[in-house]
Design a protein around this motif. Structure first.
Motif, mmCIF file in Angstrom:
data_model
loop_
_atom_site.group_PDB
_atom_site.id
_atom_site.type_symbol
_atom_site.label_atom_id
_atom_site.label_comp_id
_atom_site.label_asym_id
_atom_site.label_seq_id
_atom_site.Cartn_x
_atom_site.Cartn_y
_atom_site.Cartn_z
ATOM 1 N N PHE A 20 7.840 -9.812 -38.714
ATOM 2 C CA PHE A 20 9.569 -10.330 -38.509
ATOM 3 C C PHE A 20 10.102 -10.713 -39.326
ATOM 4 O O PHE A 20 10.951 -10.289 -40.137
ATOM 5 C CB PHE A 20 9.686 -11.162 -37.287
ATOM 6 N N PHE A 21 9.185 -11.819 -40.040
ATOM 7 C CA PHE A 21 10.115 -11.655 -42.261
ATOM 8 C C PHE A 21 9.543 -11.035 -43.326
ATOM 9 O O PHE A 21 10.497 -10.757 -43.723
ATOM 10 C CB PHE A 21 9.325 -13.282 -42.257
ATOM 11 N N GLY A 22 8.204 -10.527 -42.875
ATOM 12 C CA GLY A 22 8.864 -9.056 -43.335
ATOM 13 C C GLY A 22 9.780 -8.509 -43.340
ATOM 14 O O GLY A 22 10.138 -7.657 -44.656
ATOM 15 N N ASN A 23 10.637 -7.975 -42.585
ATOM 16 C CA ASN A 23 11.710 -7.035 -42.183
ATOM 17 C C ASN A 23 12.156 -7.184 -43.143
ATOM 18 O O ASN A 23 13.291 -6.989 -43.461
ATOM 19 C CB ASN A 23 11.845 -6.327 -40.866
ATOM 20 N N LEU A 24 12.637 -8.454 -42.543
ATOM 21 C CA LEU A 24 14.068 -9.260 -43.633
ATOM 22 C C LEU A 24 14.253 -9.488 -44.831
ATOM 23 O O LEU A 24 14.714 -9.236 -45.708
ATOM 24 C CB LEU A 24 13.799 -10.841 -42.763
ATOM 25 N N THR A 25 13.092 -9.563 -45.241
ATOM 26 C CA THR A 25 12.633 -9.698 -46.709
ATOM 27 C C THR A 25 12.306 -8.769 -47.469
ATOM 28 O O THR A 25 12.939 -8.386 -48.772
ATOM 29 C CB THR A 25 11.825 -11.067 -46.908
ATOM 30 N N VAL A 30 17.507 -9.777 -47.450
ATOM 31 C CA VAL A 30 18.418 -11.185 -47.548
ATOM 32 C C VAL A 30 18.222 -12.321 -47.852
ATOM 33 O O VAL A 30 16.958 -12.075 -47.862
ATOM 34 C CB VAL A 30 18.732 -10.766 -45.762
ATOM 35 N N GLY A 31 18.283 -13.180 -47.565
ATOM 36 C CA GLY A 31 18.122 -14.312 -48.111
ATOM 37 C C GLY A 31 18.069 -15.535 -46.793
ATOM 38 O O GLY A 31 18.210 -16.984 -47.149
ATOM 39 N N GLY A 32 18.753 -14.911 -45.799
ATOM 40 C CA GLY A 32 18.808 -16.730 -44.638
ATOM 41 C C GLY A 32 17.953 -14.915 -43.591
ATOM 42 O O GLY A 32 18.434 -14.324 -43.296
ATOM 43 N N LEU A 102 13.932 -18.716 -47.546
ATOM 44 C CA LEU A 102 14.690 -18.506 -47.000
ATOM 45 C C LEU A 102 15.510 -19.645 -46.028
ATOM 46 O O LEU A 102 15.150 -20.386 -45.736
ATOM 47 C CB LEU A 102 14.280 -17.564 -45.631
ATOM 48 N N LYS A 103 16.973 -19.458 -45.888
ATOM 49 C CA LYS A 103 17.449 -20.235 -45.260
ATOM 50 C C LYS A 103 17.839 -20.104 -43.636
ATOM 51 O O LYS A 103 18.020 -18.902 -43.312
ATOM 52 C CB LYS A 103 19.038 -20.124 -45.800
ATOM 53 N N LEU A 104 18.039 -21.583 -42.487
ATOM 54 C CA LEU A 104 17.676 -20.591 -41.248
ATOM 55 C C LEU A 104 19.640 -21.141 -40.591
ATOM 56 O O LEU A 104 19.431 -22.416 -40.925
ATOM 57 C CB LEU A 104 16.326 -21.543 -40.928
ATOM 58 N N HIS A 105 19.816 -20.143 -40.337
ATOM 59 C CA HIS A 105 21.031 -20.806 -39.164
ATOM 60 C C HIS A 105 20.223 -20.787 -38.089
ATOM 61 O O HIS A 105 19.744 -20.228 -37.383
ATOM 62 C CB HIS A 105 22.229 -20.091 -39.818
#
Length: 387
Positions: A20-25, A30-32, A102-105
């Protein structure tokens, strides 16, 4: 420009943190992460989910572990989704986001909640006939406002950077329930009149503002009866503020004040915990008046306004964002959500051009909808566009 992807906690649980986080980064770059903390009922297709392609999201479920002590004695309280089992995906996401920088919203649906509306109909909006709209919670109700404050306090435990506040307002008639049926043509005015809340709390707020609330409710009820009986009158256009010599407009202004004050209270509470509160306005300028959305007031009450930049061309995105400036919302106080999927984008160049427009206008944050609902090729498209 800051960037993030909106996602569901089930994406994290089904794929695992590394994927999951690998796909995001690695793919999206992205940064968040903007993770749903409370979400409404839905049925979605998830193209790259390893466990299931079609998933039903539970009505009004929370995707964090509510603190029982915080909600003791409260009728309105978040209920953890059955899908998370004994895990706390928000805690897992917060820890992993911190580790990766990473930022978390917290993407939080406040007043669109089938679960709580059906369990506590007295907290739902009521039309002029007293019928409750059970897919919603009324933002004028003191218990609803306390529930919203409680959610802010809960999310502060996870150290999130910002709360993306969705549905922190009223909703119209045509929103929120499957198999909605209208076999006779109602027309926009009839639908609008059926959407106005006349619950005891909204009536009291209007009376406190000097509005003849009971007269307005009686007028709307009578007008609706005529429109429901006569198909020609039902679709007849009318200026709503003229229907009751301006009193109806004043009543709607009171509803607007309800939404703005609640937003301001939650923004102050979020700030005390080191968070920002972003008001999500999906309708756009001039379209949210029936929902109690006053953009100039909300621009002062919230830390930020977020809107949907769903469009085929960069020029359309520019028009959508620029329209907010005419309503007192400067681009530097905005976040914009783009869709990288084929419905909006024909390739990375198209998405990059839209991001360039946002940069040029001074928009500081862009988000992409939605991790689980897009193909992995769309995640790659985000990465290429951002680079």
């Amino acid at each position: 420009m800051e960037s993030s992807v909106l996602a569901f906690a089930t994406d994290l649980l089904d794929e695992g943190a590394d994927t999951f986080f690998g796909n995001l980064t690695d793919r999206a770059g992205v940064g968040g992460l903007t993770l749903a903390s409370v979400y409404h009922e839905a049925r979605d297709v998830f193209p790259h989910n390893p466990r299931r392609v079609v998933r039903y999201l539970e009505p009004g479920a929370a995707y964090f572990r509510p603190d029982p002590a915080r909600w003791r004695g409260s009728r309105l309280a978040p209920v953890a989704a059955a899908a998370i089992g004994d895990r706390d995906p928000f805690a897992e996401a917060a820890a992993e986001a911190r580790r990766r920088g990473l930022k978390l919203h917290a993407w939080t649906v406040f007043c669109h909640n089938d679960r709580l509306g059906f369990r506590h109909p007295d907290c739902a909006p009521a039309n002029a006939f007293g019928d409750r709209h059970l897919t919603e919670l009324c933002p004028a109700d003191p218990e609803v406002r306390a529930y919203a404050h409680g959610l802010v306090e809960e999310l502060a435990r996870y150290g999130v950077d910002a709360i993306r506040a969705e549905s922190l307002h009223f909703h119209g008639l045509r929103h929120g329930y499957h198999h909605e049926r209208y076999f006779e043509e109602l027309g926009p005015v009839t639908e609008a009149l059926l959407s106005i809340c006349f619950c005891p709390h909204c009536l009291a707020a209007a009376r406190a503002a000097g509005v003849p609330a009971d007269e307005v409710r009686g007028f709307v009820e009578a007008e609706l009866r005529l429109r429901l009986e006569d198909e020609h009158r039902a679709t007849e256009p009318a200026a709503l503020d003229a229907l009751a010599d301006g009193a109806l407009a004043a009543y709607l202004d009171s509803a607007t004040a309800t939404v703005t004050s609640l937003t301001g209270e939650l923004a102050e509470a979020a700030e005390r915990h080191g968070m920002r509160l972003t008001f999500m306005d999906g309708a756009g300028p001039g379209k949210g008046w029936l929902s109690g959305i006053d953009l100039p007031g909300l621009a002062k009450a919230a830390h930020q306004i977020e809107t949907l930049g769903y469009a085929r061309t960069p020029e359309e995105v520019r028009e959508k964002v620029s329209a907010f400036a005419l309503h007192g919302v400067r681009p530097e106080r905005m976040a914009v959500i783009l869709r990288p999927m084929a419905s909006d984008c024909d390739g990375p160049a198209n998405l990059a051009a839209k991001i360039d427009v946002l940069r040029e206008l001074g928009v500081p944050e862009v988000e992409f909808y939605n991790y689980g609902l897009m193909r992995l090729s769309s995640m790659d498209r985000i990465g290429r566009a951002l680079r």
